[in-house]
Design a protein around this motif. Sequence first.
Motif, PDB file in Angstrom:
ATOM      1  N   UNK A  63       9.022  -8.699   1.148  1.00 18.79           N
ATOM      2  CA  UNK A  63       7.960  -8.078   1.951  1.00 18.79           C
ATOM      3  C   UNK A  63       6.979  -7.275   1.081  1.00 18.79           C
ATOM      4  N   UNK A  64       7.451  -6.853  -0.092  1.00 19.78           N
ATOM      5  CA  UNK A  64       6.571  -6.062  -0.968  1.00 19.78           C
ATOM      6  C   UNK A  64       6.166  -6.814  -2.229  1.00 19.78           C
ATOM      7  N   UNK A  65       6.568  -8.040  -2.338  1.00 19.66           N
ATOM      8  CA  UNK A  65       6.306  -8.794  -3.568  1.00 19.66           C
ATOM      9  C   UNK A  65       4.823  -9.147  -3.671  1.00 19.66           C
ATOM     10  N   UNK A  66       4.279  -9.025  -4.879  1.00 22.23           N
ATOM     11  CA  UNK A  66       2.863  -9.343  -5.085  1.00 22.23           C
ATOM     12  C   UNK A  66       2.730 -10.831  -5.446  1.00 22.23           C
ATOM     13  N   UNK A  67       2.414 -11.653  -4.446  1.00 28.80           N
ATOM     14  CA  UNK A  67       2.316 -13.097  -4.671  1.00 28.80           C
ATOM     15  C   UNK A  67       1.030 -13.481  -5.411  1.00 28.80           C
TER      16      UNK A  67
END
Length: 548
Positions: free
Chosen positions: A159-163
Amino acid sequence: MDFSGIDISIPSVCFFQDNDKLSFKEINNILKGKSGIVDFFEKEDDFKQIRETLMNSQSIVAESQVEYGDYQTNQQLTQLVCNYLSNKNINPQILIEPTCGKGNFILSAIQTFKNLEQVWGIEIQEKYLWQLKFSLLEYYLKNPQANKPEIHLYHYDVFNFDFQKIKEQISGKELLVIGNPPWVTNTTLSSLNSKNLPEKSNFKQAKGIDAITGKGNFDIGEFIALKMLDLFSKENGHFAFLIKNSVIKNIVFEQKRNNYPIADFEKHTINAQKEFGAAVDASLFVCKFNSTPEFTAKEYNFYTSQKRTVLGWVNNKFASDIEKYKKYQHLDGVCPFEWRQGIKHDCAKVMELERIDGGFRNQLGEEFELEEDLIYGILKSSDLKAESIDTPRKYTIVTQKKIGENTEKVLSKLPKTKEYLQKHKEYFSQRKSSIYNGKPMFSIFGIGDYSFKPYKVAISGLYKQTKFTLVKPSDTVLLLDDTCYFIGFDNLEDAQTVQNELNNSEMQEFIQSFMFTDAKRAITKDLLMRIYLKTAIVPERYSWNLFG
Ligand SMILES: C[S@@+](CC[C@H](N)C(=O)[O-])C[C@H]1O[C@@H](n2cnc3c(N)ncnc32)[C@H](O)[C@@H]1O
């Protein structure tokens, strides 16, 4: 990090034992060459700890956790999925597994897709990433010549990952977003006080009573699937997720609003009991990115490839079986009557009563007398099996005639009922639902003029069966509980006419063409309100219950 629970194979153990003199930097370089994994050890401490552990290597079985919706996909299934995609000429250069777990999808993809250049895996449970790293190492130690994409594995919350950092690498290359996201709902997580939720936890934008009564309930897997489509549907490539059928239905349903550039939707039903030991309906959902938006999905049996139905949008209507729906489309419309849900009290122990000689017995086993004034027979979903019913198994106390009504006045004239309710008032004040907040003591919901109509046509919201039951009065007018839907009538003839229309074979086929049997609640108010009833009943007589 506790490494004691990771299943590390013998070849990997031997590799570390053979290279026990290498430094942190040297081992990372060698491991990158052997396995493609960038920064196999991110921290030197991890490296030291694991080297120590491996000198006395053990194995563990990972625990499945409700909080993480943790159902790892077995490698036989991930291989079948990758083979299926490969046979469709899907040949990605970049692979993303947003919640990769032990990584069986990554392992199968590496063995199947020969053009892979980069693999990106994200997982919140660190032990699984270690498991995956060692499985990859083992694979490459056994198969040194195998294609070795660069593999980036992140111990991170999706949910917080920077894609964005992945997006920058794609630049026109063929992408495959693959996986099996967590199988858990926001409601379950809230009840566990879990933080494993997206920030936008009301992303369904349910408002007011809908949010309270469950329309804001969603699967974490649905949120992750939509996030992937949001991020990557404009790229070249494909999406292949194992997800619950209810999530697939929602993705196709919401496609009307989202209008993602996705097409060629396929839903391949799997046996989730066999594959995951889970009593849910699930499928492999596949679609193609960067396409003119489509709004229907073809359904197949994953194991036999047998074609089933097509679900999705027909103009502005949503159907579970489009072919069937088109035959009965003329029955679609707006029901002239309003379907109502039955009484909600959330206090079964005290409010669900049996009649016994000279009085009543509650679910606590207590026996007592009550005045008859507020007593009504009540039917539950399980009572609605026959064509008609006029005898209740249970009774309840109807404390209000309409929502929010003051309860004191009526109870002041009924000393036994008042005493009984007062004695059990803590059961009422402990009700969890916020709908009762600020309402008079002993309040109920799902109550109004319509509740007291003597004849009703009713259906259960819990079961998949689509036949409607005629409810007739017994010693009292019979009410229904909140698992049932009904329309009320003043006379038997009108109720029978409507029941006959609803139960005729054409109408039954029509209902089945747009109901989703794998939904938790297959029969809903939205579904019932779509049934246009043409039966001639003098509408003025029913103006109190007309819809719209
Ligand atoms: C249904 S399992 C499937 C795992 C893997 N995709 C597979 O197919 O075997 C879901 C996985 O999601 C992981 N997970 C749950 N919440 C997560 C989060 N917020 N961020 C990243 N991973 C998460 C779980 O730990 C679990 O490994």
